[in-house]
Design a protein around this motif. Structure first.
Motif, PDB file in Angstrom:
ATOM      1  N   SER A 137      30.501  51.309  26.889  1.00  0.00           N
ATOM      2  CA  SER A 137      30.080  49.903  26.843  1.00  0.00           C
ATOM      3  C   SER A 137      29.504  49.601  25.457  1.00  0.00           C
ATOM      4  N   TRP A 138      29.278  48.315  25.206  1.00  0.00           N
ATOM      5  CA  TRP A 138      28.706  47.915  23.910  1.00  0.00           C
ATOM      6  C   TRP A 138      27.268  48.407  23.766  1.00  0.00           C
ATOM      7  N   ASN A 139      26.617  48.773  24.864  1.00  0.00           N
ATOM      8  CA  ASN A 139      25.232  49.250  24.819  1.00  0.00           C
ATOM      9  C   ASN A 139      25.110  50.684  24.321  1.00  0.00           C
ATOM     10  N   GLU A 140      26.199  51.432  24.340  1.00  0.00           N
ATOM     11  CA  GLU A 140      26.177  52.828  23.898  1.00  0.00           C
ATOM     12  C   GLU A 140      26.346  52.906  22.373  1.00  0.00           C
ATOM     13  N   PRO A 141      25.764  53.923  21.754  1.00  0.00           N
ATOM     14  CA  PRO A 141      25.959  54.074  20.303  1.00  0.00           C
ATOM     15  C   PRO A 141      27.408  54.440  19.985  1.00  0.00           C
ATOM     16  N   THR A 142      27.845  54.050  18.810  1.00  0.00           N
ATOM     17  CA  THR A 142      29.206  54.376  18.394  1.00  0.00           C
ATOM     18  C   THR A 142      29.347  55.890  18.239  1.00  0.00           C
ATOM     19  N   ASP A 168      38.979  50.764  31.052  1.00  0.00           N
ATOM     20  CA  ASP A 168      37.752  51.160  31.740  1.00  0.00           C
ATOM     21  C   ASP A 168      36.503  50.897  30.904  1.00  0.00           C
ATOM     22  N   PHE A 169      36.656  50.237  29.765  1.00  0.00           N
ATOM     23  CA  PHE A 169      35.505  49.967  28.898  1.00  0.00           C
ATOM     24  C   PHE A 169      34.681  48.812  29.463  1.00  0.00           C
ATOM     25  N   ASP A 170      33.367  48.987  29.489  1.00  0.00           N
ATOM     26  CA  ASP A 170      32.401  47.948  29.853  1.00  0.00           C
ATOM     27  C   ASP A 170      32.798  47.225  31.143  1.00  0.00           C
ATOM     28  N   ASP A 171      33.029  48.020  32.189  1.00  0.00           N
ATOM     29  CA  ASP A 171      33.381  47.482  33.512  1.00  0.00           C
ATOM     30  C   ASP A 171      34.599  46.557  33.481  1.00  0.00           C
ATOM     31  N   GLY A 172      35.590  46.927  32.687  1.00  0.00           N
ATOM     32  CA  GLY A 172      36.837  46.161  32.649  1.00  0.00           C
ATOM     33  C   GLY A 172      36.723  44.824  31.936  1.00  0.00           C
ATOM     34  N   VAL A 173      35.957  44.794  30.866  1.00  0.00           N
ATOM     35  CA  VAL A 173      35.758  43.547  30.116  1.00  0.00           C
ATOM     36  C   VAL A 173      37.076  42.960  29.627  1.00  0.00           C
ATOM     37  N   TYR A 174      38.107  43.778  29.518  1.00  0.00           N
ATOM     38  CA  TYR A 174      39.411  43.282  29.063  1.00  0.00           C
ATOM     39  C   TYR A 174      39.946  42.180  29.981  1.00  0.00           C
TER      40      TYR A 174
END
Length: 178
Positions: free
Chosen positions: A30-35, A96-102
């Motif tokens: 998710s965007w909350n995790e560090p790169t 599967d990124f950020d609860d399916g933000v796509y």
């Protein structure tokens, strides 16, 4: 998803002053995790090279951020029009990124920055200002058309972060320009 992102980036009119992809970041989960990876490229690298680097860490729960620049007409503080490199981000969302933000934002999102270079709302509508605004909009339209024609995209959406509909604002401004 990365081959489609590459197809989109190949259509992009890169800045003459800052050509190529200048930044790459990989975000897990998710965007909350560090790169987990960040790379700056000076000079910029080709989209193919940037995608190749990103593909070493290909996961369905990652998002990939590619940054580039394109040249847009902007009125400088001295009142003269100049072509200036303006940042653009290509955001690629794994399924599967950020609860399916796509599902809301698409697999590939192109963030063109502020709408001001296209609308020029703060600039009096002189003949030159109208020509510069039209040139910026023409670049946007050509890029969008190339994406639709050459990338295999199944849908596209033009929107702005303002509360107003960007397409409607753009049409209204262009009608005043005419």
């Amino acid at each position: 998803m990365l081959p489609h992102a590459l197809a989109v980036m190949r259509q992009f009119p890169f800045s003459v002053a800052h050509p190529g992809i200048t930044y790459l970041a990989l975000h897990p989960v998710s965007w909350n995790e560090p790169t987990i990876l960040e790379r700056r490229f000076r000079p910029g690298v080709s989209p193919e090279e940037a995608v190749l680097i990103a593909s070493d860490l290909l996961h369905e729960d990652y998002a990939y951020v590619f940054q580039a620049f394109w040249d847009l007409w902007v009125m400088a503080e001295n009142g003269e029009w100049t072509l200036q490199p303006s940042p653009v981000q290509f955001l690629v969302h794994g399924i599967d990124f950020d609860d399916g933000v796509y599902q809301q934002e698409g697999h590939i999102q192109v963030d063109l920055g502020l709408d001001s270079p296209f609308l020029q709302e703060e600039v009096p509508l002189t003949v030159e200002a109208a020509a510069r605004a039209r040139a910026n909009v023409q670049k946007l339209v050509e890029f969008s058309s190339k994406i639709e024609k050459n990338s295999g995209a199944s849908a596209r959406l033009l929107w702005s972060e303002s509360d107003e509909n960007f397409a409607q604002k753009l049409i209204a401004r262009l009608q005043r320009v005419q």
